[in-house]
Scaffold this active site. Structure first.
Site, PDB file in Angstrom:
ATOM      1  N   TYR A 127     -39.536 -96.544 -51.502  1.00  0.00           N
ATOM      2  CA  TYR A 127     -40.498 -96.399 -52.606  1.00  0.00           C
ATOM      3  C   TYR A 127     -41.661 -97.386 -52.427  1.00  0.00           C
ATOM      4  O   TYR A 127     -41.467 -98.522 -51.998  1.00  0.00           O
ATOM      5  CB  TYR A 127     -39.832 -96.624 -53.970  1.00  0.00           C
ATOM      6  CG  TYR A 127     -38.968 -95.456 -54.440  1.00  0.00           C
ATOM      7  CD1 TYR A 127     -38.921 -94.258 -53.745  1.00  0.00           C
ATOM      8  CD2 TYR A 127     -38.213 -95.557 -55.592  1.00  0.00           C
ATOM      9  CE1 TYR A 127     -38.137 -93.198 -54.186  1.00  0.00           C
ATOM     10  CE2 TYR A 127     -37.417 -94.496 -56.041  1.00  0.00           C
ATOM     11  CZ  TYR A 127     -37.386 -93.327 -55.328  1.00  0.00           C
ATOM     12  OH  TYR A 127     -36.604 -92.282 -55.757  1.00  0.00           O
ATOM     13  N   SER A 139     -27.703 -88.143 -53.235  1.00  0.00           N
ATOM     14  CA  SER A 139     -28.829 -87.580 -53.976  1.00  0.00           C
ATOM     15  C   SER A 139     -29.277 -86.312 -53.263  1.00  0.00           C
ATOM     16  O   SER A 139     -29.328 -86.273 -52.027  1.00  0.00           O
ATOM     17  CB  SER A 139     -29.968 -88.602 -54.011  1.00  0.00           C
ATOM     18  OG  SER A 139     -31.046 -88.104 -54.764  1.00  0.00           O
ATOM     19  N   TRP A 150     -33.417 -86.677 -61.698  1.00  0.00           N
ATOM     20  CA  TRP A 150     -34.791 -87.145 -61.443  1.00  0.00           C
ATOM     21  C   TRP A 150     -35.812 -86.111 -61.915  1.00  0.00           C
ATOM     22  O   TRP A 150     -35.492 -84.929 -62.044  1.00  0.00           O
ATOM     23  CB  TRP A 150     -35.016 -87.601 -60.009  1.00  0.00           C
ATOM     24  CG  TRP A 150     -34.858 -86.669 -58.839  1.00  0.00           C
ATOM     25  CD1 TRP A 150     -33.733 -86.524 -58.076  1.00  0.00           C
ATOM     26  CD2 TRP A 150     -35.866 -85.836 -58.226  1.00  0.00           C
ATOM     27  NE1 TRP A 150     -33.961 -85.641 -57.059  1.00  0.00           N
ATOM     28  CE2 TRP A 150     -35.271 -85.203 -57.111  1.00  0.00           C
ATOM     29  CE3 TRP A 150     -37.204 -85.571 -58.500  1.00  0.00           C
ATOM     30  CZ2 TRP A 150     -35.961 -84.314 -56.280  1.00  0.00           C
ATOM     31  CZ3 TRP A 150     -37.899 -84.687 -57.677  1.00  0.00           C
ATOM     32  CH2 TRP A 150     -37.283 -84.077 -56.596  1.00  0.00           C
ATOM     33  N   GLY A 170     -41.678 -84.409 -63.838  1.00  0.00           N
ATOM     34  CA  GLY A 170     -42.650 -85.295 -63.183  1.00  0.00           C
ATOM     35  C   GLY A 170     -43.985 -85.326 -63.928  1.00  0.00           C
ATOM     36  O   GLY A 170     -45.016 -85.655 -63.354  1.00  0.00           O
ATOM     37  N   LEU A 229     -44.786 -81.111 -67.660  1.00  0.00           N
ATOM     38  CA  LEU A 229     -44.642 -80.541 -69.001  1.00  0.00           C
ATOM     39  C   LEU A 229     -45.802 -80.930 -69.914  1.00  0.00           C
ATOM     40  O   LEU A 229     -46.002 -80.327 -70.964  1.00  0.00           O
ATOM     41  CB  LEU A 229     -43.329 -81.012 -69.635  1.00  0.00           C
ATOM     42  CG  LEU A 229     -42.051 -80.448 -69.016  1.00  0.00           C
ATOM     43  CD1 LEU A 229     -40.821 -81.051 -69.664  1.00  0.00           C
ATOM     44  CD2 LEU A 229     -42.018 -78.927 -69.171  1.00  0.00           C
ATOM     45  N   GLY A 253     -43.787 -95.580 -66.960  1.00  0.00           N
ATOM     46  CA  GLY A 253     -43.836 -97.045 -66.948  1.00  0.00           C
ATOM     47  C   GLY A 253     -44.334 -97.585 -68.279  1.00  0.00           C
ATOM     48  O   GLY A 253     -44.626 -98.775 -68.387  1.00  0.00           O
TER      49      GLY A 253
HETATM   50  N1  LIG Z   1     -33.612 -88.974 -55.614  1.00  0.00           N
HETATM   51  C1  LIG Z   1     -34.780 -88.452 -55.384  1.00  0.00           C
HETATM   52  O1  LIG Z   1     -34.996 -87.723 -54.389  1.00  0.00           O
HETATM   53  C2  LIG Z   1     -35.911 -88.703 -56.343  1.00  0.00           C
HETATM   54  C3  LIG Z   1     -37.111 -87.973 -56.229  1.00  0.00           C
HETATM   55  C4  LIG Z   1     -38.109 -88.231 -57.157  1.00  0.00           C
HETATM   56  C5  LIG Z   1     -37.918 -89.197 -58.152  1.00  0.00           C
HETATM   57  N2  LIG Z   1     -36.749 -89.913 -58.188  1.00  0.00           N
HETATM   58  C6  LIG Z   1     -36.516 -90.939 -59.251  1.00  0.00           C
HETATM   59  O2  LIG Z   1     -36.682 -90.338 -60.510  1.00  0.00           O
HETATM   60  C7  LIG Z   1     -37.565 -91.126 -61.288  1.00  0.00           C
HETATM   61  C8  LIG Z   1     -38.223 -90.285 -62.324  1.00  0.00           C
HETATM   62  O3  LIG Z   1     -38.972 -89.227 -61.741  1.00  0.00           O
HETATM   63  P1  LIG Z   1     -40.365 -88.793 -62.351  1.00  0.00           P
HETATM   64  O4  LIG Z   1     -41.271 -89.969 -62.379  1.00  0.00           O
HETATM   65  O5  LIG Z   1     -40.812 -87.579 -61.642  1.00  0.00           O
HETATM   66  O6  LIG Z   1     -39.883 -88.504 -63.870  1.00  0.00           O
HETATM   67  P2  LIG Z   1     -40.511 -87.862 -65.158  1.00  0.00           P
HETATM   68  O7  LIG Z   1     -40.055 -88.738 -66.275  1.00  0.00           O
HETATM   69  O8  LIG Z   1     -40.155 -86.411 -65.198  1.00  0.00           O
HETATM   70  O9  LIG Z   1     -42.082 -87.933 -65.012  1.00  0.00           O
HETATM   71  C9  LIG Z   1     -42.787 -89.131 -65.214  1.00  0.00           C
HETATM   72  C10 LIG Z   1     -44.266 -88.805 -65.251  1.00  0.00           C
HETATM   73  O10 LIG Z   1     -44.557 -88.088 -66.455  1.00  0.00           O
HETATM   74  C11 LIG Z   1     -45.619 -88.739 -67.126  1.00  0.00           C
HETATM   75  N3  LIG Z   1     -45.389 -88.629 -68.571  1.00  0.00           N
HETATM   76  C12 LIG Z   1     -44.264 -88.930 -69.232  1.00  0.00           C
HETATM   77  N4  LIG Z   1     -44.414 -88.728 -70.568  1.00  0.00           N
HETATM   78  C13 LIG Z   1     -45.658 -88.276 -70.734  1.00  0.00           C
HETATM   79  C14 LIG Z   1     -46.398 -87.871 -71.878  1.00  0.00           C
HETATM   80  N5  LIG Z   1     -45.850 -87.910 -73.107  1.00  0.00           N
HETATM   81  N6  LIG Z   1     -47.682 -87.441 -71.684  1.00  0.00           N
HETATM   82  C15 LIG Z   1     -48.219 -87.409 -70.437  1.00  0.00           C
HETATM   83  N7  LIG Z   1     -47.564 -87.787 -69.311  1.00  0.00           N
HETATM   84  C16 LIG Z   1     -46.299 -88.203 -69.467  1.00  0.00           C
HETATM   85  C17 LIG Z   1     -45.510 -90.195 -66.711  1.00  0.00           C
HETATM   86  O11 LIG Z   1     -46.762 -90.852 -66.869  1.00  0.00           O
HETATM   87  P3  LIG Z   1     -46.813 -92.381 -67.457  1.00  0.00           P
HETATM   88  O12 LIG Z   1     -46.191 -93.280 -66.423  1.00  0.00           O
HETATM   89  O13 LIG Z   1     -48.269 -92.613 -67.657  1.00  0.00           O
HETATM   90  O14 LIG Z   1     -46.064 -92.385 -68.749  1.00  0.00           O
HETATM   91  C18 LIG Z   1     -45.105 -90.057 -65.249  1.00  0.00           C
HETATM   92  O15 LIG Z   1     -46.238 -89.832 -64.432  1.00  0.00           O
HETATM   93  C19 LIG Z   1     -38.498 -91.764 -60.242  1.00  0.00           C
HETATM   94  O16 LIG Z   1     -39.123 -92.912 -60.756  1.00  0.00           O
HETATM   95  C20 LIG Z   1     -37.495 -92.091 -59.142  1.00  0.00           C
HETATM   96  O17 LIG Z   1     -36.816 -93.295 -59.455  1.00  0.00           O
HETATM   97  C21 LIG Z   1     -35.756 -89.662 -57.324  1.00  0.00           C
END
Ligand SMILES: NC(=O)c1ccc[n+]([C@@H]2O[C@H](COP(=O)([O-])OP(=O)(O)OC[C@H]3O[C@@H](n4cnc5c(N)ncnc54)[C@H](OP(=O)(O)O)[C@@H]3O)[C@@H](O)[C@H]2O)c1
Length: 274
Positions: A30, A135, A184, A189, A192, A240
């Site tokens: 990461y 994963s 995840w 991401g 939505l 974050g």
């Molecule tokens: N194992 C794997 O292969 C894998 C792959 C991908 C990810 N991951 C893990 O999963 C974690 C979460 O994934 P993700 O970041 O895709 O999760 P997510 O929670 O689905 O999406 C987060 C994104 O949505 C935005 N967001 C959330 N609430 C919002 C709102 N009310 N209005 C507008 N935008 C909003 C956030 O922006 P803000 O930050 O501005 O709130 C952020 O950019 C990653 O950090 C990582 O640790 C694992």
């Protein structure tokens, strides 16, 4: 978050813990391989003791790029040598003596399951890792490795934008074996909130309608939809922003009716169940 100073990031980590969010998901790759170092510095700057949090990391992806000069192709590596190297690197970067959970990041078609399992076992015996999992593994890939070592979880993508695990046996396997899948991109991401295509628009519209009915934010409805599943998924929240994380925590107290759950399922599929 990688651009935050250690003190600023420490405040976010402490804020998460105050909300009861104490597990932090990492991977050796990461932030171009730098994220764990930033988090480690922030953890050091925070007032938190190591046993107040859980640290998760992943290994096995070998990317291309300037931080990986030896790689001529992006590839996976589940060999014992790579696992040991990656764990040691993560421990150093995070400034910790152990990981609470280590995951193999992606299924590796060249994985020698027994050999990989033995390497994971040795890491646990050495006290560097408390539990291991995988994963993005299919049910058969999970079952293969599980023959040689108990696996704590499968961290998978699942949301109203990604229904595959509901339909390909992944969540059935979790319920059958009794592990809680980590999820995840539980909010697609961010898709939505700014849907770019038809499916996203359908789901978002229903999330807003239900949000009004339940007097709740659409994001909370989307998380409650995931939490309703009997495998008891553990969403990994990607935001974050502490204000958003605080809001999401309300999903644990929101129970969607069965019909509302299916209304969202139908909006995501684009057609009713048979
Ligand atoms: N194992 C794997 O292969 C894998 C792959 C991908 C990810 N991951 C893990 O999963 C974690 C979460 O994934 P993700 O970041 O895709 O999760 P997510 O929670 O689905 O999406 C987060 C994104 O949505 C935005 N967001 C959330 N609430 C919002 C709102 N009310 N209005 C507008 N935008 C909003 C956030 O922006 P803000 O930050 O501005 O709130 C952020 O950019 C990653 O950090 C990582 O640790 C694992």
């Amino acid at each position: 978050l990688e651009t935050d100073t250690p003190d600023k990031l420490a405040k976010i980590i402490e804020g998460c813990c105050a909300l009861g969010i104490t597990s932090f998901d990492h991977a050796d790759i990461y932030g171009g391989g730098e994220a764990e170092t930033h988090f480690g510095a922030a953890l050091h700057a925070s007032g938190l003791a190591r046993d107040e949090i859980q640290l998760i990391s992943k290994c096995g992806i070998q990317p291309m790029g300037e931080n990986y000069p030896g790689n001529r192709v992006k590839h996976y590596d589940s060999s014992p040598a790579h696992i040991v190297r990656s764990i040691d690197r993560s421990l150093k970067a995070l400034g910790t003596e152990y990981l609470d959970l280590l995951l193999l990041h992606r299924p590796d078609p060249l994985m020698q399951a027994e050999e990989t399992a033995r390497a994971l076992e040795r890491s646990m015996q050495a006290g560097k890792v408390r539990a291991v999992g995988v994963s993005n593994f299919s049910p058969s890939q999970f079952a293969l490795l599980e023959r040689f070592i108990p696996l704590a979880t499968n961290q998978i993508e699942c949301s109203l934008m990604h229904l595959d695990p509901l339909e390909d046996g992944t969540l059935d396997q979790a319920q059958n074996i009794g592990f809680r899948p980590m999820i995840w991109s539980p909010l697609g991401g961010g898709q939505l909130f700014a849907p770019e295509e038809e499916r996203g628009r359908r789901v978002t519209e229903v999330l807003h309608q239900l949000g009004q009915r339940y007097d709740e934010q659409p994001s909370v409805i989307a998380l409650a939809w995931l939490l309703a599943m009997p495998s008891r998924p553990l969403p990994i929240l990607g935001s974050g922003r502490l204000d958003r994380l605080r809001t999401y925590c309300r999903a644990g107290d929101l129970s969607l009716s069965r019909q509302d759950w299916f209304i969202l399922y139908e909006a995501s599929r684009g057609y009713p169940v048979a």
